[in-house]
Design an enzyme around this catalytic site. Sequence first.
Site, PDB file in Angstrom:
ATOM      1  N   LEU A  65       0.804  -1.230   0.000  1.00 23.19           N
ATOM      2  CA  LEU A  65       0.000   0.000   0.000  1.00 23.19           C
ATOM      3  C   LEU A  65       0.837   1.280   0.000  1.00 23.19           C
ATOM      4  O   LEU A  65       0.290   2.363  -0.227  1.00 23.19           O
ATOM      5  CB  LEU A  65      -0.954  -0.011   1.202  1.00 23.19           C
ATOM      6  CG  LEU A  65      -2.050  -1.086   1.115  1.00 23.19           C
ATOM      7  CD1 LEU A  65      -2.594  -1.420   2.509  1.00 23.19           C
ATOM      8  CD2 LEU A  65      -3.181  -0.640   0.202  1.00 23.19           C
ATOM      9  N   ASN A  91      -6.949   0.364   7.614  1.00 19.00           N
ATOM     10  CA  ASN A  91      -6.406  -0.183   8.863  1.00 19.00           C
ATOM     11  C   ASN A  91      -4.890  -0.389   8.832  1.00 19.00           C
ATOM     12  O   ASN A  91      -4.235  -0.274   9.857  1.00 19.00           O
ATOM     13  CB  ASN A  91      -7.122  -1.509   9.160  1.00 19.00           C
ATOM     14  CG  ASN A  91      -6.359  -2.376  10.138  1.00 19.00           C
ATOM     15  OD1 ASN A  91      -6.335  -2.113  11.340  1.00 19.00           O
ATOM     16  ND2 ASN A  91      -5.696  -3.417   9.628  1.00 19.00           N
ATOM     17  N   ASN A  95       3.691   1.293  13.709  1.00 21.26           N
ATOM     18  CA  ASN A  95       4.320   2.260  14.627  1.00 21.26           C
ATOM     19  C   ASN A  95       5.831   2.059  14.509  1.00 21.26           C
ATOM     20  O   ASN A  95       6.398   1.162  15.118  1.00 21.26           O
ATOM     21  CB  ASN A  95       3.825   1.988  16.055  1.00 21.26           C
ATOM     22  CG  ASN A  95       4.283   3.054  17.029  1.00 21.26           C
ATOM     23  OD1 ASN A  95       5.093   3.919  16.696  1.00 21.26           O
ATOM     24  ND2 ASN A  95       3.758   2.997  18.242  1.00 21.26           N
ATOM     25  N   GLN A 149       3.763   9.605  22.159  1.00 19.26           N
ATOM     26  CA  GLN A 149       4.364   8.400  22.738  1.00 19.26           C
ATOM     27  C   GLN A 149       5.861   8.612  22.970  1.00 19.26           C
ATOM     28  O   GLN A 149       6.455   7.970  23.819  1.00 19.26           O
ATOM     29  CB  GLN A 149       4.135   7.211  21.807  1.00 19.26           C
ATOM     30  CG  GLN A 149       4.508   5.878  22.419  1.00 19.26           C
ATOM     31  CD  GLN A 149       4.154   4.736  21.504  1.00 19.26           C
ATOM     32  OE1 GLN A 149       4.760   4.552  20.452  1.00 19.26           O
ATOM     33  NE2 GLN A 149       3.150   3.984  21.883  1.00 19.26           N
ATOM     34  N   TYR A 155       4.506   8.540  13.002  1.00 24.23           N
ATOM     35  CA  TYR A 155       3.313   7.728  13.316  1.00 24.23           C
ATOM     36  C   TYR A 155       2.271   8.588  14.033  1.00 24.23           C
ATOM     37  O   TYR A 155       1.080   8.542  13.700  1.00 24.23           O
ATOM     38  CB  TYR A 155       3.736   6.543  14.179  1.00 24.23           C
ATOM     39  CG  TYR A 155       2.631   5.585  14.561  1.00 24.23           C
ATOM     40  CD1 TYR A 155       2.022   4.779  13.602  1.00 24.23           C
ATOM     41  CD2 TYR A 155       2.206   5.467  15.885  1.00 24.23           C
ATOM     42  CE1 TYR A 155       1.010   3.886  13.959  1.00 24.23           C
ATOM     43  CE2 TYR A 155       1.212   4.580  16.250  1.00 24.23           C
ATOM     44  CZ  TYR A 155       0.616   3.787  15.281  1.00 24.23           C
ATOM     45  OH  TYR A 155      -0.371   2.901  15.636  1.00 24.23           O
TER      46      TYR A 155
HETATM   47  N1  LIG Z   1      -2.010  -2.934  18.058  1.00 22.39           N
HETATM   48  C1  LIG Z   1      -2.249  -1.815  18.722  1.00 22.39           C
HETATM   49  O1  LIG Z   1      -2.200  -1.769  19.971  1.00 22.39           O
HETATM   50  C2  LIG Z   1      -2.589  -0.571  17.964  1.00 22.39           C
HETATM   51  C3  LIG Z   1      -2.733   0.616  18.706  1.00 22.39           C
HETATM   52  C4  LIG Z   1      -3.097   1.762  18.047  1.00 22.39           C
HETATM   53  C5  LIG Z   1      -3.344   1.746  16.683  1.00 22.39           C
HETATM   54  N2  LIG Z   1      -3.192   0.581  15.981  1.00 22.39           N
HETATM   55  C6  LIG Z   1      -3.432   0.664  14.532  1.00 22.39           C
HETATM   56  O2  LIG Z   1      -4.104  -0.480  14.064  1.00 22.39           O
HETATM   57  C7  LIG Z   1      -3.694  -0.769  12.731  1.00 22.39           C
HETATM   58  C8  LIG Z   1      -3.405  -2.259  12.615  1.00 22.39           C
HETATM   59  O3  LIG Z   1      -2.406  -2.583  13.552  1.00 22.39           O
HETATM   60  P1  LIG Z   1      -2.066  -4.077  14.000  1.00 22.39           P
HETATM   61  O4  LIG Z   1      -1.532  -3.961  15.370  1.00 22.39           O
HETATM   62  O5  LIG Z   1      -3.202  -4.989  13.709  1.00 22.39           O
HETATM   63  O6  LIG Z   1      -0.862  -4.391  12.960  1.00 22.39           O
HETATM   64  P2  LIG Z   1      -0.237  -5.807  12.459  1.00 22.39           P
HETATM   65  O7  LIG Z   1       1.134  -5.495  11.966  1.00 22.39           O
HETATM   66  O8  LIG Z   1      -0.391  -6.811  13.529  1.00 22.39           O
HETATM   67  O9  LIG Z   1      -1.146  -6.188  11.209  1.00 22.39           O
HETATM   68  C9  LIG Z   1      -1.167  -5.316  10.107  1.00 22.39           C
HETATM   69  C10 LIG Z   1      -1.285  -6.066   8.811  1.00 22.39           C
HETATM   70  O10 LIG Z   1      -1.262  -5.079   7.748  1.00 22.39           O
HETATM   71  C11 LIG Z   1      -0.253  -5.394   6.804  1.00 22.39           C
HETATM   72  N3  LIG Z   1       0.308  -4.138   6.290  1.00 22.39           N
HETATM   73  C12 LIG Z   1       0.844  -3.142   7.019  1.00 22.39           C
HETATM   74  N4  LIG Z   1       1.291  -2.171   6.209  1.00 22.39           N
HETATM   75  C13 LIG Z   1       1.021  -2.559   4.931  1.00 22.39           C
HETATM   76  C14 LIG Z   1       1.265  -1.993   3.666  1.00 22.39           C
HETATM   77  N5  LIG Z   1       1.925  -0.846   3.517  1.00 22.39           N
HETATM   78  N6  LIG Z   1       0.858  -2.674   2.554  1.00 22.39           N
HETATM   79  C15 LIG Z   1       0.216  -3.848   2.675  1.00 22.39           C
HETATM   80  N7  LIG Z   1      -0.018  -4.458   3.857  1.00 22.39           N
HETATM   81  C16 LIG Z   1       0.381  -3.823   4.978  1.00 22.39           C
HETATM   82  C17 LIG Z   1       0.780  -6.174   7.600  1.00 22.39           C
HETATM   83  O11 LIG Z   1       1.585  -6.976   6.735  1.00 22.39           O
HETATM   84  C18 LIG Z   1      -0.120  -7.008   8.529  1.00 22.39           C
HETATM   85  O12 LIG Z   1      -0.610  -8.145   7.863  1.00 22.39           O
HETATM   86  C19 LIG Z   1      -2.488   0.123  12.426  1.00 22.39           C
HETATM   87  O13 LIG Z   1      -2.851   1.147  11.507  1.00 22.39           O
HETATM   88  C20 LIG Z   1      -2.127   0.741  13.756  1.00 22.39           C
HETATM   89  O14 LIG Z   1      -1.769   2.099  13.622  1.00 22.39           O
HETATM   90  C21 LIG Z   1      -2.808  -0.580  16.588  1.00 22.39           C
END
Ligand SMILES: NC(=O)c1ccc[n+]([C@@H]2O[C@H](COP(=O)([O-])OP(=O)(O)OC[C@H]3O[C@@H](n4cnc5c(N)ncnc54)[C@H](O)[C@@H]3O)[C@@H](O)[C@H]2O)c1
Length: 259
Positions: A65, A91, A95, A149, A155
């Site tokens: 993406l 989504n 970070n 943070q 981020y």
């Molecule tokens: N986990 C947390 O505590 C948390 C807290 C705040 C915000 N978030 C937000 O939630 C969202 C998802 O986070 P998560 O913890 O599930 O992440 P994760 O890394 O566990 O899963 C994300 C998925 O998206 C895919 N991905 C990421 N960037 C990509 C790109 N450029 N192109 C194609 N695929 C891509 C990754 O390969 C992975 O499969 C993020 O945007 C993050 O900012 C998460």
Amino acid sequence: MNLNLTDKVIIVTGGAKGIGLGICKVLAAEGAIPVIIGRADADNQIAIKEIEAEGGKALAVVAELTNPEACKSAVEQVITLCGRIDGLINNAGVNDGVGLESGDYEKFVASIHKNLVHYYLMAQYALPELKKTKGAIVNIGSKTADTGQGNTSAYAASNGGRNALTREWAIELLKYGIRVNSVIVAECYTPLYDTWIKTLENPEQKLKEITAKIPFENRMTTAEEIANMTVFLLSDKSSHTTGQLIYVDGGYTHLDRSL
Ligand SMILES: NC(=O)c1ccc[n+]([C@@H]2O[C@H](COP(=O)([O-])OP(=O)(O)OC[C@H]3O[C@@H](n4cnc5c(N)ncnc54)[C@H](O)[C@@H]3O)[C@@H](O)[C@H]2O)c1
């Protein structure tokens, strides 16, 4: 409550893991067809198998993406595969710790592409189809936009941008009957979170300290809890909710720190 999502085609960026996978599972359980947009075909296929094993249906398109052309092509592929788009869940993100002292111009701009630019592009490319279906958009965001943070300028800035775009698009898309909302996450144990916590000294101790400060039940939010709110906001059961930032965080961002 019937969310009226049967056979609705919903794009979920980053839907193969973590929060995105949680969202795909809840969508599929509601009879919708989540379309995972993810960079790794193998991960996408594993996620589809998991969803199918639970009795649901899902599709996937491979795309990195951060490449604007790949965003365009991904949306085109979804239209070819399904003939329609009923919703978009932005989504995917990471970070990535690009701070004032640890970062530079290239790293900062690259991180904005990883976390913010594709939110805009996916909405832009999906918009003609969303106008036809009066679909909805949900942007997943992070508490770092409110709290900071430390050592993660790009981020945090991206998440400020995600929140601003939610309000901005809610207004721009009023005339099409398209609603736009955000679900804000604080602490959810996902593969991304696991990677992040391991960058800290003594991660197990740090995890204990963090969960002790989460007011509601002193525990992490689950991906399913984030997914439940996201899918509700996407559905026509939230038909008069738009431009909202909903914090699914056990009170972590807003409740009294002395709790
Ligand atoms: N986990 C947390 O505590 C948390 C807290 C705040 C915000 N978030 C937000 O939630 C969202 C998802 O986070 P998560 O913890 O599930 O992440 P994760 O890394 O566990 O899963 C994300 C998925 O998206 C895919 N991905 C990421 N960037 C990509 C790109 N450029 N192109 C194609 N695929 C891509 C990754 O390969 C992975 O499969 C993020 O945007 C993050 O900012 C998460």
